[in-house]
Write an enzyme that holds these catalytic residues in place. Structure first.
Site: not given
Ligand code: NAD
Length: 294
Positions: A95, A170, A238
């Protein structure tokens, strides 16, 4: 299909597992190495850097926190735009700010690479079940080609318009969810202070017009004082900051979003940024000194 998958956090890991279950060959990377083991055990090829994931793939997928992370991986630090096969496409499921989606797509177009922005809603439980809702932006022919890949992770996959339209949709979703949770917290707290049991309020109104997916998911968490994420306040801040940027660009009025964003920022400064967004209740509990109960 041979797929590179980068970003194996709360959402990315179960989504990648569902792609493996659907028969796709995955090459995975996350900068947190601990998250890779489970995918390797499920049959993915574990890679030691993002550049290694794109070797010989048909598709590159990212599920990263925000715009700077996606730009860093695709354009700036890891430069996957240069390194990925020019016959492959890129789908960003993070997102992020729709302006950033359009900028990344424009850069990829210079290499002849197609991009879709395809953020999701549904949270971790639906990521595990493979029942996420995808809101997608990009060209129709690219969408049609890769729709089956997204359907392995979601039960609803809707093309909303050109690149960026997925993330605009979104942002709409995130405003509606944030304001809904705040209204739920405000009403439950007020109801208890007026002398009615919160459980009775929930039971009595959940089947009526006020009932919602947000209410069913978040009211029990609030009554349990269970603020395990789920979706962290910091990630929602964010998203709402991205709403503010997007709205400013077109002069759209967003007073409700601004109000809830301020409440979330106060919680962040109080050390609650890692709590689930249902912890908006804490804003009211701190003001009143009264804790919601069952
Ligand atoms: P999270 O922080 O659990 O996962 C993000 C992952 O990206 C981490 O494991 C981190 O180590 C990795 N990462 C960051 N920078 C990196 C890089 N340069 N190279 C490789 N890996 C890297 O976040 P999440 O909850 O999985 O969310 C991911 C996306 O999905 C976000 O944009 C969030 O807004 C969206 N989202 C989350 C949810 C939810 O309920 N958690 C629901 C819908 C959408």
């Amino acid at each position: 299909m041979k797929i590179a998958f980068i970003g194996l956090g709360i959402m990315g890991k179960p989504m990648a597992l569902n792609l493996i279950k659907a028969g796709h060959q995955l090459r995975v990377y996350d900068r947190n190495a601990a998250t890779i083991a489970e995918l390797k055990a499920a049959g993915a090829t574990a890679c030691s850097c993002s550049a290694e994931t794109v070797e010989g793939v048909d598709l590159v997928l990212t599920m990263l926190p925000n715009s700077p992370h996606v730009k860093s991986v695709m354009l700036e630090d890891d430069k996957l735009a240069e390194k990925m096969p020019k016959t492959a496409a890129f789908i960003d499921m993070s997102s992020i700010n729709p302006v950033a989606s359009r900028e990344i797509a424009a850069e990829l177009a210079k290499y002849g690479i197609d991009m879709l922005d395809a953020p999701v809603s549904g949270g971790q439980p639906k990521a595990i079940d493979g029942t996420l809702s995808f809101m997608v932006g990009g060209k129709e022919e690219v969408f049609n080609k890769f729709k089956p890949v997204l359907e392995a992770m979601g039960s609803s996959v809707v093309l909303c318009g050109d690149v960026g339209a997925g993330n605009v949709t979104k942002l709409c979703n995130q405003t509606i969810v944030a304001v809904n949770i705040a209204a739920l917290a405000e009403a439950m707290q007020m109801g208890q202070m007026c002398g009615v049991e919160p459980q009775k309020i929930f039971e009595a109104i959940k089947g009526g017009l006020a009932g919602s997916t947000v209410m069913n998911a978040k009211a029990p968490m609030m009554m349990d004082q269970n603020f395990q994420p789920g979706f962290r306040i910091d990630l929602h801040i964010k998203d709402l900051n991205n709403v503010v940027d997007a709205a400013k660009a077109v002069d759209a009025p967003i007073p409700l979003t601004q109000q809830v964003l301020e409440m979330m920022k106060i919680l962040h400064h109080d050390g609650d940024g890692s709590c689930d967004h249902s912890a908006l209740l804490k804003y009211y509990q701190k003001l009143t000194g009264e804790v919601l109960h069952h």
